[in-house]
Enzyme design. Structure first.
Site, mmCIF file in Angstrom:
data_model
loop_
_atom_site.group_PDB
_atom_site.id
_atom_site.type_symbol
_atom_site.label_atom_id
_atom_site.label_comp_id
_atom_site.label_asym_id
_atom_site.label_seq_id
_atom_site.Cartn_x
_atom_site.Cartn_y
_atom_site.Cartn_z
ATOM 1 N N GLY A 1 0.806 -1.112 0.089
ATOM 2 C CA GLY A 1 0.102 -0.076 -0.017
ATOM 3 C C GLY A 1 0.843 1.304 -0.222
ATOM 4 N N CYS A 2 2.206 1.339 -0.006
ATOM 5 C CA CYS A 2 3.042 2.550 -0.071
ATOM 6 C C CYS A 2 3.585 2.565 -1.384
ATOM 7 C CB CYS A 2 4.414 2.063 0.751
ATOM 8 S SG CYS A 2 3.973 2.151 2.678
ATOM 9 N N ALA A 3 3.573 3.952 -1.871
ATOM 10 C CA ALA A 3 3.923 4.343 -3.127
ATOM 11 C C ALA A 3 5.438 3.787 -3.272
ATOM 12 C CB ALA A 3 3.822 5.698 -3.203
ATOM 13 N N SER A 4 6.254 4.076 -2.079
ATOM 14 C CA SER A 4 7.727 3.699 -1.977
ATOM 15 C C SER A 4 7.829 2.139 -1.766
ATOM 16 C CB SER A 4 8.398 4.390 -1.052
ATOM 17 O OG SER A 4 8.312 5.882 -1.181
#
Length: 100
Positions: free
Chosen positions: A52-55
């Site tokens: 769920g993290c962009a990174s």
């Protein structure tokens, strides 16, 4: 004995208060990220990946015999690494009940 989370949070808030503007705070967060212990390549696994993290973010949890949990983490983004360092500072080494 570990000091309460509220005390650790207040200390962190005081540190940020000493910094002048948002740019200094941003740089400080990045510096905190540079203090993270590196993860082994094997720890950068799908099992440790935070979804769920962009990174890309990896979080390793290590339950201890005393009931506390030690966390280690890393990211491919400097600012996110700093945010991880803040979270670890607040929660790593604490009993699960305190974290919850």
């Amino acid at each position: 004995m570990t000091r309460p989370i509220d005390a650790a949070l207040n200390e962190l808030a005081d540190e940020f208060e000493l910094l002048g503007d948002w740019e200094e705070r941003y740089r400080y967060v990045i510096e905190l990220g540079r203090t993270l212990a590196p993860l082994a390549e094997a720890e950068r696994s799908e099992a440790n990946k935070v979804r769920g993290c962009a990174s890309q973010v990896w979080l390793v949890t290590e339950p201890q015999t005393d009931g506390s949990i030690v966390f280690r983490g890393d990211s491919d983004a400097h600012i996110v690494s700093g945010l991880i360092a803040i979270v670890l500072r607040l929660y790593s080494g604490r009993p699960a009940a305190d974290i919850a």
